[in-house]
Structure formats: structure tokens, C-alpha cells
Write a protein that holds these residues in place. Structure first.
Motif, PDB file in Angstrom:
ATOM      1  N   MET A 214     133.454  59.509  92.943  1.00 42.49           N
ATOM      2  CA  MET A 214     133.675  58.772  94.175  1.00 42.49           C
ATOM      3  C   MET A 214     132.403  57.999  94.514  1.00 42.49           C
ATOM      4  N   PRO A 215     132.502  56.668  94.669  1.00 43.88           N
ATOM      5  CA  PRO A 215     131.309  55.869  94.953  1.00 43.88           C
ATOM      6  C   PRO A 215     130.770  56.112  96.359  1.00 43.88           C
ATOM      7  N   ARG A 216     129.441  56.050  96.460  1.00 40.64           N
ATOM      8  CA  ARG A 216     128.771  56.126  97.766  1.00 40.64           C
ATOM      9  C   ARG A 216     128.476  54.684  98.167  1.00 40.64           C
ATOM     10  N   LEU A 217     129.258  54.169  99.108  1.00 39.24           N
ATOM     11  CA  LEU A 217     129.204  52.750  99.460  1.00 39.24           C
ATOM     12  C   LEU A 217     128.266  52.465 100.622  1.00 39.24           C
ATOM     13  N   VAL A 218     127.561  51.338 100.500  1.00 35.55           N
ATOM     14  CA  VAL A 218     126.691  50.863 101.577  1.00 35.55           C
ATOM     15  C   VAL A 218     126.945  49.369 101.767  1.00 35.55           C
ATOM     16  N   ASP A 219     126.635  48.868 102.943  1.00 29.80           N
ATOM     17  CA  ASP A 219     126.831  47.446 103.225  1.00 29.80           C
ATOM     18  C   ASP A 219     125.749  46.626 102.507  1.00 29.80           C
ATOM     19  N   PRO A 220     125.962  45.321 102.356  1.00 29.72           N
ATOM     20  CA  PRO A 220     125.005  44.485 101.620  1.00 29.72           C
ATOM     21  C   PRO A 220     123.586  44.509 102.179  1.00 29.72           C
ATOM     22  N   THR A 221     123.432  44.575 103.486  1.00 27.47           N
ATOM     23  CA  THR A 221     122.092  44.588 104.085  1.00 27.47           C
ATOM     24  C   THR A 221     121.334  45.854 103.697  1.00 27.47           C
TER      25      THR A 221
ATOM     26  N   ALA B  95     116.762  44.957  87.920  1.00 25.22           N
ATOM     27  CA  ALA B  95     118.121  44.397  87.886  1.00 25.22           C
ATOM     28  C   ALA B  95     118.987  45.251  86.962  1.00 25.22           C
ATOM     29  N   PRO B  96     120.221  45.518  87.361  1.00 27.15           N
ATOM     30  CA  PRO B  96     121.129  46.221  86.460  1.00 27.15           C
ATOM     31  C   PRO B  96     121.398  45.359  85.225  1.00 27.15           C
ATOM     32  N   PRO B  97     121.716  45.982  84.103  1.00 23.20           N
ATOM     33  CA  PRO B  97     121.966  45.184  82.894  1.00 23.20           C
ATOM     34  C   PRO B  97     123.253  44.368  82.996  1.00 23.20           C
ATOM     35  N   LEU B  98     123.282  43.285  82.257  1.00 25.13           N
ATOM     36  CA  LEU B  98     124.512  42.498  82.161  1.00 25.13           C
ATOM     37  C   LEU B  98     125.543  43.288  81.374  1.00 25.13           C
ATOM     38  N   PRO B  99     126.810  43.144  81.713  1.00 28.43           N
ATOM     39  CA  PRO B  99     127.827  43.871  80.949  1.00 28.43           C
ATOM     40  C   PRO B  99     127.922  43.315  79.528  1.00 28.43           C
TER      41      PRO B  99
ATOM     42  N   ALA C 166     129.502  46.725  90.869  1.00 27.69           N
ATOM     43  CA  ALA C 166     130.852  46.592  91.408  1.00 27.69           C
ATOM     44  C   ALA C 166     130.790  46.400  92.920  1.00 27.69           C
ATOM     45  N   SER C 167     131.672  45.554  93.401  1.00 19.84           N
ATOM     46  CA  SER C 167     131.821  45.338  94.836  1.00 19.84           C
ATOM     47  C   SER C 167     133.129  45.983  95.267  1.00 19.84           C
ATOM     48  N   HIS C 168     133.058  46.795  96.290  1.00 17.10           N
ATOM     49  CA  HIS C 168     134.228  47.495  96.812  1.00 17.10           C
ATOM     50  C   HIS C 168     134.473  47.002  98.233  1.00 17.10           C
ATOM     51  N   GLY C 169     135.238  45.925  98.357  1.00 16.20           N
ATOM     52  CA  GLY C 169     135.509  45.371  99.681  1.00 16.20           C
ATOM     53  C   GLY C 169     134.260  44.889 100.385  1.00 16.20           C
ATOM     54  N   GLY C 170     133.319  44.304  99.627  1.00 14.16           N
ATOM     55  CA  GLY C 170     132.087  43.796 100.231  1.00 14.16           C
ATOM     56  C   GLY C 170     130.994  44.835 100.359  1.00 14.16           C
ATOM     57  N   GLN C 171     131.228  46.039  99.864  1.00 20.42           N
ATOM     58  CA  GLN C 171     130.206  47.082  99.887  1.00 20.42           C
ATOM     59  C   GLN C 171     129.829  47.439  98.459  1.00 20.42           C
ATOM     60  N   TYR C 172     128.676  48.068  98.290  1.00 21.89           N
ATOM     61  CA  TYR C 172     128.146  48.353  96.964  1.00 21.89           C
ATOM     62  C   TYR C 172     127.887  49.840  96.788  1.00 21.89           C
ATOM     63  N   ASP C 173     128.087  50.295  95.551  1.00 24.32           N
ATOM     64  CA  ASP C 173     127.845  51.698  95.201  1.00 24.32           C
ATOM     65  C   ASP C 173     126.338  51.885  95.031  1.00 24.32           C
ATOM     66  N   ILE C 174     125.748  52.690  95.870  1.00 19.79           N
ATOM     67  CA  ILE C 174     124.300  52.906  95.847  1.00 19.79           C
ATOM     68  C   ILE C 174     123.847  53.535  94.532  1.00 19.79           C
ATOM     69  N   ASP C 175     124.731  54.229  93.833  1.00 17.17           N
ATOM     70  CA  ASP C 175     124.370  54.870  92.568  1.00 17.17           C
ATOM     71  C   ASP C 175     124.210  53.862  91.430  1.00 17.17           C
ATOM     72  N   GLN C 176     124.674  52.631  91.594  1.00 23.66           N
ATOM     73  CA  GLN C 176     124.498  51.589  90.583  1.00 23.66           C
ATOM     74  C   GLN C 176     123.189  50.836  90.771  1.00 23.66           C
ATOM     75  N   LEU C 177     122.457  51.131  91.827  1.00 25.64           N
ATOM     76  CA  LEU C 177     121.232  50.405  92.165  1.00 25.64           C
ATOM     77  C   LEU C 177     120.022  51.306  92.017  1.00 25.64           C
ATOM     78  N   ARG C 178     118.883  50.707  91.714  1.00 28.94           N
ATOM     79  CA  ARG C 178     117.622  51.443  91.602  1.00 28.94           C
ATOM     80  C   ARG C 178     116.725  51.023  92.761  1.00 28.94           C
ATOM     81  N   PRO C 179     116.078  51.993  93.405  1.00 29.48           N
ATOM     82  CA  PRO C 179     115.298  51.669  94.614  1.00 29.48           C
ATOM     83  C   PRO C 179     114.016  50.902  94.324  1.00 29.48           C
ATOM     84  N   ALA C 180     113.589  50.175  95.327  1.00 27.87           N
ATOM     85  CA  ALA C 180     112.302  49.484  95.287  1.00 27.87           C
ATOM     86  C   ALA C 180     111.206  50.507  95.544  1.00 27.87           C
TER      87      ALA C 180
END
Length: 71
Positions: free
Chosen positions: A1-8, A60-64, A31-45
């Protein structure tokens, strides 16, 4: 189950502009889920402990992978 956060929130997390997330989603990097993003696909600054200033943006995540073109 994705952990979704808003774009900001996602942009703050990776230390990049919101437009970069939109581009990554259009490129298929995340992946975009209704304008929100799965935090597990991102790496923190990396941020300064006191000022929270970005020292290094998240990578940056790799290109598919794409199928090779037929000759």
C-alpha cells in the motif's frame, strides 16, 4: 500500500521544485496517484540540521526500462 503525500510535501522531502516531480511522473520515474506521490519511491534530500537548508537534493529516480525498437 503506497504512502501518499501531496506534491508540496514530496518536493520538500526531495529538495527539488514541484515541477521536477511532475516531470518525473510524466517520464515514468515515479507513479502519480490522483496528484499525490508515493514517498517510498523518493529519496530524501540532505538538509542542514539547524537551518533545514538543502545541502544535497535527493537523487532522481531511474528512468524506466524501455523495450528496444524493432529495426
Amino acid at each position: 500500500m503506497p504512502r501518499l503525500v501531496d506534491p508540496t510535501a514530496a518536493a520538500y522531502y526531495v529538495g527539488r521544485p514541484v515541477g521536477t516531480l511532475y516531470r518525473w511522473a510524466s517520464e515514468g520515474r515515479i507513479a502519480s496517484h490522483g496528484g499525490q506521490y508515493d514517498i517510498d519511491q523518493l529519496r530524501p534530500a540532505t538538509r542542514d540540521e539547524w537551518t533545514r537548508e538543502v545541502l544535497e537534493a535527493g537523487p532522481a529516480p531511474p528512468l524506466p526500462q524501455r523495450a528496444p525498437r524493432a529495426a
